[in-house]
Design a protein around this motif. Structure first.
Motif, mmCIF file in Angstrom:
data_model
loop_
_atom_site.group_PDB
_atom_site.id
_atom_site.type_symbol
_atom_site.label_atom_id
_atom_site.label_comp_id
_atom_site.label_asym_id
_atom_site.label_seq_id
_atom_site.Cartn_x
_atom_site.Cartn_y
_atom_site.Cartn_z
ATOM 1 N N ARG A 134 0.826 -1.218 0.000
ATOM 2 C CA ARG A 134 0.000 0.000 0.000
ATOM 3 C C ARG A 134 0.853 1.258 0.000
ATOM 4 O O ARG A 134 0.348 2.347 -0.263
ATOM 5 N N HIS A 135 2.144 1.112 0.260
ATOM 6 C CA HIS A 135 3.018 2.273 0.348
ATOM 7 C C HIS A 135 4.097 2.275 -0.735
ATOM 8 O O HIS A 135 5.123 2.941 -0.578
ATOM 9 N N LEU A 136 3.858 1.561 -1.833
ATOM 10 C CA LEU A 136 4.813 1.558 -2.934
ATOM 11 C C LEU A 136 4.670 2.841 -3.743
ATOM 12 O O LEU A 136 3.571 3.357 -3.933
ATOM 13 N N SER A 137 5.790 3.337 -4.256
ATOM 14 C CA SER A 137 5.742 4.490 -5.154
ATOM 15 C C SER A 137 5.224 4.021 -6.512
ATOM 16 O O SER A 137 5.155 2.819 -6.793
ATOM 17 N N GLU A 138 4.898 4.965 -7.390
ATOM 18 C CA GLU A 138 4.457 4.612 -8.742
ATOM 19 C C GLU A 138 5.529 3.803 -9.458
ATOM 20 O O GLU A 138 5.229 2.836 -10.149
ATOM 21 N N GLN A 139 6.777 4.202 -9.290
ATOM 22 C CA GLN A 139 7.877 3.506 -9.952
ATOM 23 C C GLN A 139 8.034 2.089 -9.411
ATOM 24 O O GLN A 139 8.269 1.155 -10.181
ATOM 25 N N GLN A 140 7.914 1.919 -8.099
ATOM 26 C CA GLN A 140 8.026 0.584 -7.505
ATOM 27 C C GLN A 140 6.870 -0.302 -7.964
ATOM 28 O O GLN A 140 7.067 -1.480 -8.272
ATOM 29 N N LEU A 141 5.675 0.261 -8.024
ATOM 30 C CA LEU A 141 4.516 -0.503 -8.473
ATOM 31 C C LEU A 141 4.666 -0.910 -9.931
ATOM 32 O O LEU A 141 4.375 -2.043 -10.300
#
Length: 75
Positions: free
Chosen positions: A12-19
């Protein structure tokens, strides 16, 4: 002997790049497209990078599976 604890990540706390990078090498998306008036199916990496275009959905899915990836549809 010390046992390493697994790293826990709260998705739930991933950045857009991580996602976007999640599953990058394992997942490919198929979505219908029209290019120069001709319908087809685009294949994109998990981060949205275009990889290929196929004439029909079955060929797109087969290409993904052939490259040992998991196909997902985008509508």
């Amino acid at each position: 002997m010390q046992v390493n604890e697994p790293t826990v990540i709260d998705v739930r706390h991933l950045s857009e790049q991580q996602l976007a990078a999640l599953g990058m090498t394992r997942i490919a998306y198929v979505k219908p497209v029209v290019i120069d008036g001709v319908p087809g199916f685009a294949i994109h990496a998990a981060d949205g990078t275009p990889m290929a275009v196929a004439e029909d959905r079955d060929v797109a899915v087969a290409a993904i599976v052939q490259h040992e990836m998991h196909p997902l549809s985008v509508h």
